[in-house]
Design a protein around this motif. Sequence first.
Motif, mmCIF file in Angstrom:
data_model
loop_
_atom_site.group_PDB
_atom_site.id
_atom_site.type_symbol
_atom_site.label_atom_id
_atom_site.label_comp_id
_atom_site.label_asym_id
_atom_site.label_seq_id
_atom_site.Cartn_x
_atom_site.Cartn_y
_atom_site.Cartn_z
ATOM 1 N N ARG A 11 0.723 -1.136 0.272
ATOM 2 C CA ARG A 11 0.240 -0.166 0.179
ATOM 3 C C ARG A 11 0.309 0.709 0.313
ATOM 4 O O ARG A 11 2.329 1.133 0.570
ATOM 5 C CB ARG A 11 -0.968 0.135 1.402
ATOM 6 C CG ARG A 11 -2.058 1.497 1.401
ATOM 7 C CD ARG A 11 -2.408 1.570 2.345
ATOM 8 N NE ARG A 11 -1.085 2.494 3.304
ATOM 9 C CZ ARG A 11 -0.211 3.567 3.283
ATOM 10 N NH1 ARG A 11 -0.551 4.450 2.286
ATOM 11 N NH2 ARG A 11 0.223 3.420 3.615
ATOM 12 N N GLN A 70 -5.848 13.098 -7.993
ATOM 13 C CA GLN A 70 -6.662 11.135 -7.474
ATOM 14 C C GLN A 70 -8.028 11.515 -7.639
ATOM 15 O O GLN A 70 -8.824 10.855 -7.786
ATOM 16 C CB GLN A 70 -5.757 11.328 -6.335
ATOM 17 C CG GLN A 70 -4.584 10.881 -5.874
ATOM 18 C CD GLN A 70 -3.629 12.752 -5.980
ATOM 19 O OE1 GLN A 70 -4.100 13.124 -6.360
ATOM 20 N NE2 GLN A 70 -2.822 11.794 -4.913
ATOM 21 N N LEU A 140 -11.375 5.599 8.206
ATOM 22 C CA LEU A 140 -10.054 5.873 6.853
ATOM 23 C C LEU A 140 -9.151 5.215 7.147
ATOM 24 O O LEU A 140 -9.048 3.955 6.425
ATOM 25 C CB LEU A 140 -9.710 7.089 7.439
ATOM 26 C CG LEU A 140 -8.695 8.064 6.932
ATOM 27 C CD1 LEU A 140 -9.121 8.443 5.184
ATOM 28 C CD2 LEU A 140 -7.597 9.294 6.911
ATOM 29 N N CYS A 155 -5.975 6.749 -1.798
ATOM 30 C CA CYS A 155 -4.775 8.021 -1.204
ATOM 31 C C CYS A 155 -5.820 8.996 -0.274
ATOM 32 O O CYS A 155 -6.574 9.097 -0.720
ATOM 33 C CB CYS A 155 -4.649 8.920 -2.635
ATOM 34 S SG CYS A 155 -3.647 10.182 -1.763
ATOM 35 N N GLU A 158 -6.438 14.600 2.877
ATOM 36 C CA GLU A 158 -6.698 16.153 4.402
ATOM 37 C C GLU A 158 -6.168 17.561 2.959
ATOM 38 O O GLU A 158 -6.475 18.890 3.422
ATOM 39 C CB GLU A 158 -5.360 16.326 5.076
ATOM 40 C CG GLU A 158 -6.707 15.673 6.106
ATOM 41 C CD GLU A 158 -5.133 15.318 7.270
ATOM 42 O OE1 GLU A 158 -3.911 15.626 7.321
ATOM 43 O OE2 GLU A 158 -6.064 15.265 8.097
ATOM 44 N N GLY A 159 -6.059 17.168 1.954
ATOM 45 C CA GLY A 159 -5.680 17.890 0.885
ATOM 46 C C GLY A 159 -7.061 18.899 0.119
ATOM 47 O O GLY A 159 -6.841 18.929 -1.054
HETATM 48 C C1 LIG Z 1 -4.472 11.816 6.536
HETATM 49 C C2 LIG Z 1 -3.980 11.994 5.779
HETATM 50 C C3 LIG Z 1 -3.932 12.994 4.839
HETATM 51 C C4 LIG Z 1 -3.499 13.578 3.410
HETATM 52 N N1 LIG Z 1 -3.347 13.934 2.360
HETATM 53 C C5 LIG Z 1 -2.807 13.860 1.537
HETATM 54 C C6 LIG Z 1 -2.754 14.551 0.275
HETATM 55 O O1 LIG Z 1 -3.874 15.471 0.860
HETATM 56 N N2 LIG Z 1 -2.312 14.315 -0.458
HETATM 57 C C7 LIG Z 1 -1.302 12.999 -1.172
HETATM 58 O O2 LIG Z 1 -1.166 13.087 -2.347
HETATM 59 N N3 LIG Z 1 -1.072 12.758 0.027
HETATM 60 C C8 LIG Z 1 -1.924 12.581 1.057
HETATM 61 N N4 LIG Z 1 -1.462 11.391 2.258
HETATM 62 C C9 LIG Z 1 -0.586 10.701 2.153
HETATM 63 C C10 LIG Z 1 0.476 10.834 2.862
HETATM 64 O O3 LIG Z 1 1.578 11.983 2.080
HETATM 65 C C11 LIG Z 1 1.470 9.899 2.535
HETATM 66 O O4 LIG Z 1 0.675 8.553 3.893
HETATM 67 C C12 LIG Z 1 2.310 9.437 3.935
HETATM 68 O O5 LIG Z 1 3.985 10.380 3.015
HETATM 69 C C13 LIG Z 1 3.061 8.245 3.519
HETATM 70 O O6 LIG Z 1 3.468 7.555 2.853
HETATM 71 P P1 LIG Z 1 2.249 6.311 2.371
HETATM 72 O O7 LIG Z 1 0.763 5.826 2.431
HETATM 73 O O8 LIG Z 1 2.903 5.878 0.746
HETATM 74 O O9 LIG Z 1 3.782 5.021 2.965
HETATM 75 C C14 LIG Z 1 -2.101 12.066 3.617
HETATM 76 C C15 LIG Z 1 -1.762 10.950 4.256
HETATM 77 C C16 LIG Z 1 -2.499 10.872 5.049
HETATM 78 C C17 LIG Z 1 -2.943 10.147 6.210
#
Ligand SMILES: Cc1cc2nc3c(=O)[nH]c(=O)nc-3n(C[C@H](O)[C@H](O)[C@H](O)COP(=O)(O)O)c2cc1C
Length: 210
Positions: A11, A70, A140, A155, A158-159
């Motif tokens: 993942r 996404q 989530l 994905c 929160e952005g």
């Molecule tokens: C609550 C939350 C919000 C996130 N928001 C974004 C986002 O808006 N866009 C994005 O590309 N990744 C987002 N991410 C992904 C994180 O950047 C990512 O989970 C983290 O860098 C760890 O990498 P991995 O999940 O690939 O292992 C978010 C992750 C979480 C848990």
Amino acid sequence: MNNVLDKLNWRYATKMFDTSKKVSKEDLNTLLDAARLTASSYGLQPYHFYVIEDEDTRSKLRKASYDQAQITDASYLLVLANKPTFDESLVDDYIDNIIETRGVSRENLDGYSQMMKGALMGLPDAQKNSWTANQTYIALGNLMTIAAEMEIDTCPMEGFDNAQYNEILGLNDKNLNAAVVLAIGYRSEEDQTQHYPKVRYSKEEIITHI
Ligand SMILES: Cc1cc2nc3c(=O)[nH]c(=O)nc-3n(C[C@H](O)[C@H](O)[C@H](O)COP(=O)(O)O)c2cc1C
């Protein structure tokens, strides 16, 4: 790929979805059941989940999400919305559900009901909002893990501008707030992010055994 850790390493937060592959309705329903079966504090489930497929709505949401691809390219977009405020009806509705589901008497649940009301009703509004928003993150996490188990990509996001989301989805009138979003689909082979090693602190740094 069977091992739990293999699945969790597989993942990653998918940046590019393959628009030619769609997650089946059956798999979507399994994921929605997983969301519904998620644990919540007291069992109150102070949230609502939106599945967004409509293209027009998704292109509006993408604009409210820093143009992140996404939002439009995943098979489905889930918006996990919390109840930003609540009154005693949150507890009363839940008590009604327990009575109906388990066939117990209202009198039996009086103490539990009073206990929940005592703990929650006096919270300031900002705390009510953050407490219910916290509950959506449990769903989530569950969704991401179960999806990985099914080799479906996600994905978490929160952005985005939640005021704009609330407006686009008409959430304000329903006492709901877009807390967090989950894009669900299949990764594109071209998404280089899938090959990046995981960046995590070592167990020594983040785990303490006492
Ligand atoms: C609550 C939350 C919000 C996130 N928001 C974004 C986002 O808006 N866009 C994005 O590309 N990744 C987002 N991410 C992904 C994180 O950047 C990512 O989970 C983290 O860098 C760890 O990498 P991995 O999940 O690939 O292992 C978010 C992750 C979480 C848990």
